[in-house]
Write an enzyme that holds these catalytic residues in place. Structure first.
Site, PDB file in Angstrom:
ATOM      1  N   ARG A  13      38.232  51.530  39.350  1.00 40.11           N
ATOM      2  CA  ARG A  13      38.677  51.646  40.741  1.00 40.11           C
ATOM      3  C   ARG A  13      37.503  51.858  41.656  1.00 40.11           C
ATOM      4  NH1 ARG A  13      44.189  54.978  40.481  1.00 40.11           N
ATOM      5  NH2 ARG A  13      44.999  53.182  41.467  1.00 40.11           N
ATOM      6  N   CYS A  41      31.613  38.847  46.491  1.00 41.75           N
ATOM      7  CA  CYS A  41      32.579  39.798  45.927  1.00 41.75           C
ATOM      8  C   CYS A  41      33.909  39.094  45.651  1.00 41.75           C
ATOM      9  CB  CYS A  41      32.787  40.958  46.893  1.00 41.75           C
ATOM     10  SG  CYS A  41      33.003  40.438  48.589  1.00 41.75           S
TER      11      CYS A  41
END
Length: 97
Positions: A35, A51
């Site tokens: 996370r 990304c």
DNA sequence: CTAATGACCATTA
DNA sequence: ATAATGGCCATTA
């Protein structure tokens, strides 16, 4: 923000036409903070970093700051077959050395 | 410092 | 196949 920098470096290490998962990245950096990886990208949201080549471990595209649709389109443009916001990790998953 | 949040992952039903 | 639960880590309030 050393952590975010780590993710940044790894993301840019992903070759064009391939994708990586948060789990792989986290495992490469010797941490289980899957996370935290996504969080770092979201908070930093480097636009100069691919990304968008990072997807979930199941090959499903997770949220993307700017539009999930855009992410899918970008991947498709790179040469990755995106189907219903999903990618075939068997063919496009780039495993870190 | 504690609590809450999140671009997650694996297991179980 | 989907839904719910627990666990992991870093950042933010």
């Amino acid at each position: 923000m050393n952590f975010g920098k780590r993710v940044y470096e790894l993301c840019m290490k992903i070759p064009k036409g391939k994708v990586s998962t948060y789990g792989e990245i986290a495992g490469k950096m010797k941490t289980k903070g899957y996370r935290a990886v996504g969080n770092a990208l979201n908070k930093n949201k480097f636009k100069e970093v691919p990304c968008h080549r990072v997807v979930a471990s199941n090959g499903h595209l997770c949220g993307f700051a700017g539009g999930l649709k855009k992410k899918a389109e970008l991947l498709r443009k790179e040469g990755v077959e995106v189907r219903a916001f999903r990618v075939d990790l068997k063919r496009f998953l780039y495993k870190f050395r």
